[in-house]
Design an enzyme around this catalytic site. Structure first.
Site, PDB file in Angstrom:
ATOM      1  N   ALA A   1       1.456   5.643  -0.159  1.00  0.00           N
ATOM      2  CA  ALA A   1       0.885   6.655   0.537  1.00  0.00           C
ATOM      3  C   ALA A   1      -0.107   7.180  -0.322  1.00  0.00           C
ATOM      4  CB  ALA A   1       1.897   7.742   0.836  1.00  0.00           C
TER       5      ALA A   1
ATOM      6  N   GLU B   1      10.606   0.932   9.709  1.00  0.00           N
ATOM      7  CA  GLU B   1      11.245   2.060   9.678  1.00  0.00           C
ATOM      8  C   GLU B   1      10.861   3.241  10.095  1.00  0.00           C
ATOM      9  OE1 GLU B   1      14.531   1.975   8.897  1.00  0.00           O
ATOM     10  OE2 GLU B   1      14.773  -0.106   7.891  1.00  0.00           O
TER      11      GLU B   1
ATOM     12  N   GLY C   1       3.427   2.870  13.163  1.00  0.00           N
ATOM     13  CA  GLY C   1       4.567   1.672  13.412  1.00  0.00           C
ATOM     14  C   GLY C   1       3.949   0.877  14.629  1.00  0.00           C
TER      15      GLY C   1
ATOM     16  N   LYS D   1       0.860  -1.312   0.088  1.00  0.00           N
ATOM     17  CA  LYS D   1       0.031  -0.141  -0.123  1.00  0.00           C
ATOM     18  C   LYS D   1       0.894   1.081  -0.053  1.00  0.00           C
ATOM     19  CE  LYS D   1      -1.572   2.915   2.972  1.00  0.00           C
ATOM     20  NZ  LYS D   1      -1.668   4.083   2.410  1.00  0.00           N
TER      21      LYS D   1
ATOM     22  N   CYS E   1      13.190  11.292   7.084  1.00  0.00           N
ATOM     23  CA  CYS E   1      13.525  10.876   8.553  1.00  0.00           C
ATOM     24  C   CYS E   1      15.127  10.890   8.986  1.00  0.00           C
ATOM     25  CB  CYS E   1      13.163   9.161   8.365  1.00  0.00           C
ATOM     26  SG  CYS E   1      14.137   8.318   7.167  1.00  0.00           S
TER      27      CYS E   1
ATOM     28  N   GLU F   1       9.996  15.276  15.547  1.00  0.00           N
ATOM     29  CA  GLU F   1      10.412  15.631  14.315  1.00  0.00           C
ATOM     30  C   GLU F   1       9.827  16.901  13.814  1.00  0.00           C
ATOM     31  OE1 GLU F   1       9.429  12.038  12.446  1.00  0.00           O
ATOM     32  OE2 GLU F   1      11.244  11.693  11.283  1.00  0.00           O
TER      33      GLU F   1
HETATM   34  P1  NAP Z   1       2.693   7.913   8.297  1.00  0.00           P
HETATM   35  O1  NAP Z   1       1.462   8.863   8.443  1.00  0.00           O
HETATM   36  O2  NAP Z   1       2.977   6.717   9.437  1.00  0.00           O
HETATM   37  O3  NAP Z   1       2.160   7.047   6.795  1.00  0.00           O
HETATM   38  C1  NAP Z   1       2.844   6.088   6.314  1.00  0.00           C
HETATM   39  C2  NAP Z   1       2.252   5.047   5.666  1.00  0.00           C
HETATM   40  O4  NAP Z   1       1.219   4.451   6.540  1.00  0.00           O
HETATM   41  C3  NAP Z   1       1.291   5.732   4.800  1.00  0.00           C
HETATM   42  O5  NAP Z   1       1.055   4.836   3.580  1.00  0.00           O
HETATM   43  C4  NAP Z   1       0.022   5.816   5.232  1.00  0.00           C
HETATM   44  O6  NAP Z   1      -1.146   6.059   4.488  1.00  0.00           O
HETATM   45  C5  NAP Z   1      -0.107   4.782   6.169  1.00  0.00           C
HETATM   46  N1  NAP Z   1      -0.742   4.678   7.356  1.00  0.00           N
HETATM   47  C6  NAP Z   1      -1.292   5.744   7.985  1.00  0.00           C
HETATM   48  N2  NAP Z   1      -2.147   5.513   9.196  1.00  0.00           N
HETATM   49  C7  NAP Z   1      -2.241   4.109   9.032  1.00  0.00           C
HETATM   50  C8  NAP Z   1      -2.828   3.029   9.839  1.00  0.00           C
HETATM   51  N3  NAP Z   1      -3.815   3.555  10.786  1.00  0.00           N
HETATM   52  N4  NAP Z   1      -2.807   1.663   9.405  1.00  0.00           N
HETATM   53  C9  NAP Z   1      -1.916   1.385   8.530  1.00  0.00           C
HETATM   54  N5  NAP Z   1      -1.268   2.374   7.358  1.00  0.00           N
HETATM   55  C10 NAP Z   1      -1.340   3.617   7.804  1.00  0.00           C
HETATM   56  O7  NAP Z   1       3.971   8.650   7.805  1.00  0.00           O
HETATM   57  P2  NAP Z   1       3.927   9.840   7.120  1.00  0.00           P
HETATM   58  O8  NAP Z   1       3.904  11.053   7.589  1.00  0.00           O
HETATM   59  O9  NAP Z   1       3.503   9.530   5.697  1.00  0.00           O
HETATM   60  O10 NAP Z   1       5.793   9.643   6.771  1.00  0.00           O
HETATM   61  C11 NAP Z   1       6.522  10.202   7.407  1.00  0.00           C
HETATM   62  C12 NAP Z   1       7.142   9.523   8.627  1.00  0.00           C
HETATM   63  O11 NAP Z   1       7.876   8.361   8.211  1.00  0.00           O
HETATM   64  C13 NAP Z   1       8.129  10.248   9.464  1.00  0.00           C
HETATM   65  O12 NAP Z   1       8.042  10.041  10.706  1.00  0.00           O
HETATM   66  C14 NAP Z   1       9.580   9.740   8.878  1.00  0.00           C
HETATM   67  O13 NAP Z   1      10.457   9.959   9.680  1.00  0.00           O
HETATM   68  C15 NAP Z   1       9.143   8.405   8.605  1.00  0.00           C
HETATM   69  N6  NAP Z   1       9.981   7.670   7.449  1.00  0.00           N
HETATM   70  C16 NAP Z   1      11.017   6.811   8.202  1.00  0.00           C
HETATM   71  C17 NAP Z   1      11.945   6.334   7.287  1.00  0.00           C
HETATM   72  C18 NAP Z   1      12.795   5.359   7.749  1.00  0.00           C
HETATM   73  O14 NAP Z   1      13.499   4.675   6.956  1.00  0.00           O
HETATM   74  N7  NAP Z   1      13.224   5.004   8.995  1.00  0.00           N
HETATM   75  C19 NAP Z   1      11.990   6.428   5.788  1.00  0.00           C
HETATM   76  C20 NAP Z   1      10.807   7.496   5.269  1.00  0.00           C
HETATM   77  C21 NAP Z   1       9.971   8.083   6.256  1.00  0.00           C
HETATM   78  P3  NAP Z   1      -1.695   7.505   4.125  1.00  0.00           P
HETATM   79  O15 NAP Z   1      -0.647   8.241   3.066  1.00  0.00           O
HETATM   80  O16 NAP Z   1      -3.157   7.156   3.532  1.00  0.00           O
HETATM   81  O17 NAP Z   1      -2.078   8.281   5.319  1.00  0.00           O
END
Ligand code: NAP
Length: 514
Positions: free
Chosen positions: A211, A287, A270, A209, A321, A417
């Protein structure tokens, strides 16, 4: 199978993308909105697919707010359907040889390199990052195809010396099964390939899935995977709106046919996925978010430290991140560092649309991101930080690159963050003090420090509680190196020789009666 024809009409280039199994025909006008490989369907079992409900959602260019197109808004039932196809495909994919999988992954990488400009256009269109940066991400993403094409052939088992004369100890490594994956918007290409290529190389199949904001990069990769010979059902992309993300995620985590979950995104989500995966005791890789300390000691080479800050802080407009979050500068070098960083930021950062030449800072992903970042800046100023540069909204989703000095640990930008183009600089006195500050967080993804003192370099590299450490370096992501966080920044490693382990089960075989 999609066929792209290009012709000229009324002086402008028109691409006709004809897809046998999906959309009857669709026409896109020339750049920047004319892009090959832009599919408005999900991809399930080798076919371009709609949601069973027929529902779709809009995907918007964050740079100008204009609609790029639609994609299916799939739900739990659609996800279950994709999982079933992935399970069926697994039965034959796991029987392929490593060499066969390797050949397909390598062909996929060649096709992506051939079409890197088109893939980068899709990425800039949906994410907003500058085109040059998008091209860099496509090449980084492609490097995982090539790497795992090679690693597929090195999944060695073991023969272990046995303590019993009549028994032999063998260790086999076998693919774990269907892998469920969820990826974020900030690296819409590379986060897909870093996971999916490892799984495919290991002999697993994938239901992914992407984003809500950035589904098109994932779908474009499917067209090229198909051309490379990837069989139906091995890679499935389930698109859904934010409203359905929860139910799609829950289905992936709780469906017993899925044997592995790999997620990149926020720590909050996560933790939800980890809990949901407990019901079927799945292997989980996470991650998650960071809060990177970026430490500059008095002994640092100033130019190197400022250059490192620019590289670490401002990629994807500060939305990675591993972005420097708490910039901690020792008191002796502090005034010079602030002055130099302000000069270089003023000289090198240009805010604009990602397709405009010279742009280094595209838009933030959406309005909420702008509000959050501005909230951090206002909170810091109110609590006593000094605004050196920026600090303003620039219209739409754009935010001025900002430099704050005299930031303290009680401010939001130190505790959370930032995820935006804000360089928040703190002052510190001693090494002991800065180690304590750096490690006093639940995050443990990336940490950086700049020093020319070799003993200090060794001490710091050991003492920082982070999975990724940059020493006199602001950019360190490479397919050959393991990527993963400590503490609440995650579980497991991606890329490198360790990445395949996430998709393999170890089996001990005891040969008796010998
Ligand atoms: P996010 O809100 O957690 O979204 C990530 C993914 O999870 C998206 O596909 C999102 O879908 C989905 N999602 C949201 N709520 C969910 C739920 N309840 N159940 C299942 N899936 C769900 O994070 P983001 O704001 O898009 O991304 C930024 C974050 O990612 C930051 O914290 C960043 O540090 C972290 N990140 C970490 C790494 C690493 O390698 N450690 C790399 C890149 C980013 P939707 O788009 O539809 O909301």
């Amino acid at each position: 199978m999609a066929i792209c024809m290009t012709f000229r009409a009324a002086g402008s280039k028109v691409h006709l993308l004809i897809n046998k199994s999906s959309i009857p025909w669709y026409i896109k006008m020339a750049a920047p909105t004319s892009v090959r490989f832009l599919h408005e369907k999900a991809y399930v079992n080798g076919k371009w697919a709609d949601a069973a409900s027929g529902k779709t959602f809009d995907v918007v260019n964050p740079s100008n707010g204009k609609k790029i197109g639609v994609v299916p808004d799939m739900d739990a039932a659609d996800t279950q359907n994709a999982i079933q196809f992935a399970q069926t495909a697994f039965e034959s994919w796991k029987e392929t040889t490593a060499k066969e999988r390797s050949v397909i992954l390598r062909k996929w990488s060649e096709l992506c390199i051939e079409n890197k400009d088109e893939l980068a256009k899709i990425l800039t269109l949906e994410n907003g990052k500058p085109l040059a940066e998008a091209t860099g991400e496509v090449m980084y993403g492609t490097s995982f195809m090539e790497w795992f094409a090679e690693e597929a052939r090195r999944v060695y088992g073991d023969i272990i010396p046995s303590p019993a004369k009549t028994k032999k100890i063998l260790v086999l490594k076998q693919p774990i099964g269907v892998a469920g994956m969820i990826t974020p918007w900030n690296f819409p290409n590379a986060m897909i390939t870093r996971k999916a290529c490892a799984a495919i190389a290991a002999g697993c199949t994938v239901v992914l899935k992407p984003a809500e904001d950035t589904p098109y990069s994932a779908l474009a990769l499917c067209e090229l995977a198909e051309k490379a010979g990837l069989p139906p059902g091995v890679l499935n992309i389930v698109t859904c709106s934010r409203a359905n993300a929860g139910v799609v995620g829950k289905m992936l985590c709780e469906n017993p046919m899925v044997k592995k979950i790999s997620f990149t995104g926020s720590t909050v989500v996560g933790k939800i996925l980890l809990q949901q995966s407990a019901s079927t005791v799945k292997k989980v890789s996470l991650e998650l978010g960071g809060n990177a300390p970026f430490i500059v000691f008095d002994s640092a080479d100033l130019d190197q430290a400022v250059n490192g800050t620019m590289n670490s802080k401002f990629r994807c407009s500060g939305q990675t991140c591993v972005c420097a979050n708490r910039i901690l500068v020792q008191e002796g070098i502090y005034p010079k560092y602030i002055q130099k960083l302000a000069e270089v930021m003023t000289r090198d950062l240009k805010v604009g649309d990602g397709f405009e030449s010279g742009t280094t800072q595209g838009p933030l992903i959406n309005h909420n991101a702008v509000e959050k970042v501005d909230g951090h800046v206002q909170d810091a100023i109110q609590k006593g930080a000094k605004l050196v540069l920026g600090g303003q909204k620039k219209g739409g989703n754009f935010y001025a690159p900002t430099l704050l000095q005299d930031v303290t640990l009680d401010m939001k930008c130190a505790k959370e963050e930032i995820f935006g183009p804000i360089a928040a600089v703190h002052k510190f006195k001693t090494e002991e003090e800065v180690i304590k500050i750096a490690n006093t967080t639940t995050a443990g993804l990336a940490g950086y420090f700049f020093s020319q003192n070799i003993s200090q370099i060794w001490r710091m590299a050991e003492k920082l509680e982070y999975g990724l450490i940059g020493v006199n370096e602001g950019l360190f992501s490479m397919t050959e190196a393991p990527f993963g966080g400590w503490k609440e920044s995650g579980l497991g490693s991606e890329g490198s020789k360790y990445g395949l382990n996430e998709y393999l089960e170890i089996k001990y075989v005891c040969l008796g009666g010998m």
